[in-house]
Design an enzyme around this catalytic site. Structure first.
Site, PDB file in Angstrom:
ATOM      1  N   CYS A   2       0.828  -1.199   0.000  1.00 17.12           N
ATOM      2  CA  CYS A   2       0.000   0.000   0.000  1.00 17.12           C
ATOM      3  C   CYS A   2       0.868   1.256   0.000  1.00 17.12           C
ATOM      4  CB  CYS A   2      -0.938   0.078   1.185  1.00 17.12           C
ATOM      5  SG  CYS A   2      -2.059  -1.299   1.292  1.00 17.12           S
ATOM      6  N   ARG A  27       4.204  -0.193  -4.628  1.00 23.62           N
ATOM      7  CA  ARG A  27       3.913  -0.662  -3.264  1.00 23.62           C
ATOM      8  C   ARG A  27       2.640  -1.505  -3.189  1.00 23.62           C
ATOM      9  NH1 ARG A  27       6.835   2.105   0.462  1.00 23.62           N
ATOM     10  NH2 ARG A  27       5.425   1.467   2.102  1.00 23.62           N
ATOM     11  N   TRP A  74      -2.599  -2.918  -1.682  1.00 27.29           N
ATOM     12  CA  TRP A  74      -2.159  -4.322  -1.759  1.00 27.29           C
ATOM     13  C   TRP A  74      -2.993  -5.017  -0.689  1.00 27.29           C
ATOM     14  CZ3 TRP A  74       0.378  -7.925   1.430  1.00 27.29           C
ATOM     15  CH2 TRP A  74       0.997  -8.991   0.771  1.00 27.29           C
ATOM     16  N   ASN A 100      -1.976   2.271   5.553  1.00 25.79           N
ATOM     17  CA  ASN A 100      -1.025   1.234   5.152  1.00 25.79           C
ATOM     18  C   ASN A 100      -0.687   0.457   6.417  1.00 25.79           C
ATOM     19  OD1 ASN A 100       1.067  -0.259   4.051  1.00 25.79           O
ATOM     20  ND2 ASN A 100       2.548   1.409   4.159  1.00 25.79           N
ATOM     21  N   GLY A 101      -0.874  -0.858   6.391  1.00 27.96           N
ATOM     22  CA  GLY A 101      -0.548  -1.658   7.576  1.00 27.96           C
ATOM     23  C   GLY A 101      -1.679  -2.623   7.896  1.00 27.96           C
ATOM     24  N   GLU A 481      19.388 -16.051  -6.693  1.00 32.98           N
ATOM     25  CA  GLU A 481      18.890 -14.749  -7.126  1.00 32.98           C
ATOM     26  C   GLU A 481      18.356 -14.831  -8.567  1.00 32.98           C
ATOM     27  OE1 GLU A 481      17.843 -12.195  -5.993  1.00 32.98           O
ATOM     28  OE2 GLU A 481      18.123 -10.554  -7.394  1.00 32.98           O
ATOM     29  N   LYS A 485      14.496 -13.969  -9.570  1.00 28.57           N
ATOM     30  CA  LYS A 485      14.120 -12.952 -10.565  1.00 28.57           C
ATOM     31  C   LYS A 485      13.192 -13.557 -11.602  1.00 28.57           C
ATOM     32  CE  LYS A 485      14.902 -10.033  -8.964  1.00 28.57           C
ATOM     33  NZ  LYS A 485      15.582  -9.797  -7.738  1.00 28.57           N
ATOM     34  N   GLU A 488       9.640 -14.349 -10.067  1.00 29.37           N
ATOM     35  CA  GLU A 488       8.784 -13.244  -9.623  1.00 29.37           C
ATOM     36  C   GLU A 488       8.278 -12.365 -10.753  1.00 29.37           C
ATOM     37  OE1 GLU A 488      10.562 -10.634  -6.729  1.00 29.37           O
ATOM     38  OE2 GLU A 488      12.422 -10.529  -7.823  1.00 29.37           O
ATOM     39  N   HIS A 504      21.059 -35.210  -5.065  1.00 25.79           N
ATOM     40  CA  HIS A 504      20.336 -35.656  -3.867  1.00 25.79           C
ATOM     41  C   HIS A 504      18.829 -35.444  -4.004  1.00 25.79           C
ATOM     42  CE1 HIS A 504      24.064 -36.431  -1.805  1.00 25.79           C
ATOM     43  NE2 HIS A 504      24.504 -35.254  -2.227  1.00 25.79           N
ATOM     44  N   LYS A 603       6.635  -3.850  -3.370  1.00 23.63           N
ATOM     45  CA  LYS A 603       8.072  -3.646  -3.217  1.00 23.63           C
ATOM     46  C   LYS A 603       8.531  -3.657  -1.767  1.00 23.63           C
ATOM     47  CE  LYS A 603      12.033  -1.562  -5.103  1.00 23.63           C
ATOM     48  NZ  LYS A 603      12.561  -2.861  -5.562  1.00 23.63           N
TER      49      LYS A 603
HETATM   50  C1  F6R Z   1      12.948  -9.405  -4.949  1.00 29.37           C
HETATM   51  C2  F6R Z   1      12.700  -8.375  -3.967  1.00 29.37           C
HETATM   52  C3  F6R Z   1      12.390  -8.799  -2.583  1.00 29.37           C
HETATM   53  C4  F6R Z   1      13.127  -7.896  -1.577  1.00 29.37           C
HETATM   54  C5  F6R Z   1      12.685  -8.232  -0.147  1.00 29.37           C
HETATM   55  C6  F6R Z   1      13.452  -7.417   0.879  1.00 29.37           C
HETATM   56  O1  F6R Z   1      13.212  -8.864  -6.203  1.00 29.37           O
HETATM   57  O2  F6R Z   1      12.741  -7.213  -4.259  1.00 29.37           O
HETATM   58  O3  F6R Z   1      12.700 -10.142  -2.378  1.00 29.37           O
HETATM   59  O4  F6R Z   1      14.496  -8.090  -1.735  1.00 29.37           O
HETATM   60  O5  F6R Z   1      11.316  -7.979  -0.009  1.00 29.37           O
HETATM   61  O6  F6R Z   1      13.251  -6.052   0.706  1.00 29.37           O
HETATM   62  P1  F6R Z   1      14.222  -4.999   1.360  1.00 29.37           P
HETATM   63  O7  F6R Z   1      15.549  -5.164   0.715  1.00 29.37           O
HETATM   64  O8  F6R Z   1      13.602  -3.665   1.075  1.00 29.37           O
HETATM   65  O9  F6R Z   1      14.283  -5.320   2.818  1.00 29.37           O
END
Ligand code: F6R
Length: 608
Positions: A2, A27, A74, A100-101, A481, A485, A488, A504, A603
C-alpha cells in the site's frame, strides 16, 4: 504494501495525488482511490485495478480542491473491490482516511463498534479505524487522534482529512513508513520519497507513535503523550529524473542498466589512498571491532541473497564466526546474540517489517546493529548503531536489481574494512582487492552491452515452464537470485540448488523440457561445477551456462553460454548476476507479463 500520499496547498490536489500514486504504485496495485476537497464536502473516488484505471474515471471530473489524500492498495483484509479500496469514510461522512498496515485487534474493535450500532460497508480493518476515530472525536482532533492511537494494535501509517477542516491533513505512524514533505505554501505526506520528489526535497521522517498536522503553512508534530516535537529536516539528494524511466520501456530495465553506475557511486569516496576507508560514515573502529566474535547477516528476499554472497567474503577476509539468516526466522530464533555480535541488516528499503523486528530483537539483546540500506532516513537506518548507504538512487521496479548490486558493493567494502581493522587482511591483499573493485563498473557495463545475446536466448526459452538454477560456492546465492528474478516477474517456476545437491533429489526433475542454468565462472570449484553440468546433460536437459569469456571447455559442455568478463574468484557475482537479471526481464517481456508491477507482489513489505 500500500502507498499513501497526501497534499494540502495551492495546487490542484487531484493531479498531485495521481502523480504521487503513480510513483507509489510499486507498493501495491490491486486498486486505488483518492479523496479530494470538493466545495463544502469531500469527493471520494475508488477503482479496482491500476492507478491508470482510476485516472480514466477522474478525467471526466473537474476536481479543483487543494486538499486531499490518495492510496494504492495491496489487499490484506477484504478482497479486491472498489468498496474495500481506500480512502474509507466514517458513517457520518466526516473523516476520510487512507491506511497502510494491519490493525491486529480490528475484530475486537469492530465488534464493539457494531454493538454501538455502527454499521460497516467494507470488509477492511481500515474502516474500523475511521469509524473509531469518528466515535472518539469530541471536537478536539488531537485528543481524538491520541485516543485512537491508544486503542489501535498492529501497524499503521494513516493520512486523514476532515470534511469540516479545509486546511489540514493529519498523519499517524506506527510501523509502516511515512515521510512528510515541506514546500512553499504546501505540505505533503507519502509512503516513500519518489511520490513527492517533483515538488520538494525537504522532508521529515515520522517515527512510531507520532502525530503530524500538515497545513499550507507548515508541519507540526506531537509524540504519543501529546508533547510537541521539533524534528530534523532532511534534504533528499535524489533528483526527480532518478525516479523516471528515462526512455526505457520499464523501470526494471533502466535499473539493470544503471548497475555499473551504482557500483561506481557506492565505491566513491570510500577508497582513499588505496584503502577502504569508512571512518567518516560508521563508528566501527579497531576497538569496537576487536570485541566481536561473530557476524550475523540478516535480510529478506534478494537482500538475503546479497547477504549470502557477502558471507563468502566475510569468511575469507575476517576471522569472525558467521551466520546468515532470513529475518522472518531470525526474529524468532533462540541463538546467542550479545555485545560481542555484530548484526548487519541488509535491506534496500530499510522498511521491511521482519528485518526491523529482527533488528529490534538484536538491539534488545545488546548486539551492535549496522544497517546496509539504500534509504538514508528509513526506519532501519535510524534504529541501527551505524548505517552504510548504498548509492543506488530510488529503485521503482518491484524486482530488486540495482540495489542488489549496491548491497554487494557495500558489503564487500565492509568486509574488507573489518578484515583490516581486525588485522586479518594484509595491505597487499587489500590493494589487490581494491584494484579489482575499481574495475568492476566497467566489467558490469561490458555485460550490459551483451544484452541482445540474452534477449535471443530468452526468445528460445520463452515457452519453458520449469528451470533449475545451479551454482557452487559464491555462485550458489547467484543461482538463487537468478531463479527468484525469473519466478517473480515471468511467473516461470525456477528452483535453485547448490550444484552438488542436485544428485540428492532435484536431478529427478531433469528432462529435455527443463533447462538448467549453471553459474560456472572459472574459480576453485569450476571442475566440480563442470561435473554437475555433465550429470544434467546425461539427462538431456538443455544447459545454459554463465561463464567467463573465452572459456572453451564451457562452450563445449553447455548448449548456450552467456559470457562475462573475467574477475578474481570473490568478485564473480558482480558480473554473473547481470545476465540472469536480463534473462528474467526478457523472459517476462516475451511472455507478456507486467514487468514493473508483478502480480501479488509489493516492493516494500511493511507487514509481517
Ligand atoms: C525481490 C525483492 C524482494 C526484496 C525483499 C526485501 O526482487 O525485491 O525479495 O528483496 O522484499 O526487501 P528490502 O531489501 O527492502 O528489505
Amino acid at each position: 504494501m500500500c502507498g499513501i500520499v497526501g497534499y494540502v496547498g495551492h495546487r490542484k490536489a487531484c493531479s498531485v495525488l495521481l502523480d504521487g500514486l503513480k510513483r507509489l504504485e510499486y507498493r501495491g496495485y490491486d486498486s486505488a482511490g483518492l479523496a479530494v476537497r470538493d466545495g463544502e464536502g469531500i469527493k471520494v473516488i475508488k477503482e479496482v485495478g491500476k492507478v491508470s484505471d482510476l485516472e480514466r474515471i477522474l478525467v471526466g471530473l473537474d476536481l479543483e480542491g487543494r486538499q486531499g489524500i490518495g492510496h494504492t492498495r495491496w489487499a490484506t483484509h477484504g478482497g479486491v473491490s472498489a468498496v474495500n479500496a481506500h480512502p474509507h469514510v466514517d458513517g457520518m461522512g466526516r473523516f476520510v482516511l487512507a491506511h497502510n498496515g494491519i490493525v491486529e485487534n480490528y475484530h475486537e474493535l469492530k465488534e464493539a463498534l457494531l454493538a454501538d450500532g455502527i454499521s460497516f460497508s467494507s470488509e477492511t480493518d481500515t474502516e474500523v479505524i475511521v469509524q473509531l476515530l469518528s466515535k472518539l472525536y469530541d471536537g478536539d482532533i488531537l485528543r481524538a487522534l491520541t485516543a485512537l492511537q491508544a486503542r489501535l494494535e498492529g501497524s499503521y501509517a494513516l493520512a486523514i482529512i476532515d470534511r469540516d477542516d479545509f486546511n489540514h491533513i493529519y498523519c499517524l505512524r506506527n510501523g509502516p513508513p511515512l515521510v512528510l514533505g515541506l514546500g512553499e505554501g504546501e505540505s505533503f505526506c507519502a509512503s516513500d520519497i519518489p511520490a513527492i520528489l517533483p515538488y520538494t526535497r525537504r522532508v521529515i521522517y515520522m517515527d512510531d507513535g507520532e502525530i503530524a498536522e500538515l497545513s499550507p503553512q507548515g508541519i507540526a508534530l506531537w509524540d504519543k503523550s501529546g508533547s510537541s516535537l521539533q524534528k530534523k529536516t532532511f534534504f533528499v539528494d535524489w533528483d526527480v529524473s532518478m525516479a523516471e524511466k528515462g526512455g526505457y520501456p520499464h523501470f526494471m530495465l533502466k535499473e539493470i542498466h544503471e548497475q555499473g553506475g551504482v557500483c561506481r557511486s557506492t565505491l566513491k569516496d570510500r577508497l582513499i589512498g588505496g584503502r577502504v576507508d569508512l571512518s567518516n560514515e560508521i563508528s566501527l573502529d579497531e576497538k569496537v571491532v576487536s570485541r566481536f566474535e561473530g557476524v550475523h547477516l540478516v535480510a529478506c528476499g534478494t537482500s538475503y541473497y546479497a547477504a549470502l554472497v557477502a558471507e563468502r567474503v566475510f569468511e575469507r577476509w575476517t576471522d569472525l564466526d558467521l551466520k546468515v539468516d532470513i529475518a522472518s526466522e531470525y526474529r524468532y530464533r533462540q541463538g546467542k546474540i550479545g555485545p560481542d555480535t555484530l548484526v548487519i541488516f541488509v535491506s534496500q528499503s530499510g522498511e521491511t517489517a521482519d528485518t526491523i523486528a529482527a533488528e529490534r530483537k538484536a538491539r534488545e539483546m545488546g548486539a551492535y546493529c549496522l544497517a546496509v540500506t539504500n534509504v538514508r532516513g528509513s526506519t532501519l537506518a535510524r534504529d541501527c548503531d551505524d548505517v552504510l548507504l548504498l548509492k543506488a538512487g530510488p529503485e521503482i521496479g518491484v524486482a530488486a536489481t540495482k540495489t542488489f548490486m549496491g548491497q554487494i558493493t557495500a558489503l564487500y567494502l565492509l568486509a574488507i574494512y573489518i578484515g583490516r581493522l581486525r588485522g586479518t587482511l594484509h595491505v597487499e591483499q587489500e590493494m589487490e582487492l581494491i584494484d579489482e573493485l575499481i574495475q568492476l563498473p566497467y566489467k558490469i557495463e561490458t555485460v550490459l552491452d551483451r544484452e541482445p545475446v540474452v534477449e535471443e536466448l530468452a526468445s528460445r526459452f520463452a515457452d519453458s515452464n520449469n528451470f533449475l538454477f545451479l551454482g557452487r560456492g559464491i555462485s550458489y546465492p547467484i543461482a538463487m537470485e537468478g531463479a527468484l528474478k525469473l519466478k517473480e516477474i515471468s511467473y516461470v517456476h525456477a528452483e535453485a540448488y547448490a550444484a552438488g545437491e542436485m544428485k540428492h533429489g532435484p536431478i529427478a526433475l531433469l528432462e529435455p523440457k527443463v533447462p538448467v542454468v549453471v553459474i560456472a565462472p572459472r574459480d576453485s570449484l569450476y571442475e566440480k561445477t563442470l561435473s554437475n553440468i555433465q550429470e544434467a546433460k546425461a539427462r538431456h536437459a538443455p544447459i545454459i551456462a554463465v561463464g567467463f569469456d573465452d572459456d572453451e571447455r564451457l562452450a563445449q559442455e553447455a548448449n548456450y553460454v552467456l559470457s562475462v568478463p573475467y574477475t578474481i574468484e570473490e568478485f564473480s557475482p558482480f558480473v554473473t548476476v547481470v545476465p540472469l537479471q536480463l534473462f528474467a526481464y526478457h523472459m517476462a517481456k516475451k511472455r507478456g507479463c507486467e514487468i514493473d508491477t508483478p502480480r501479488n507482489l509489493a516492493k516494500s513489505v511493511t507487514v509481517e
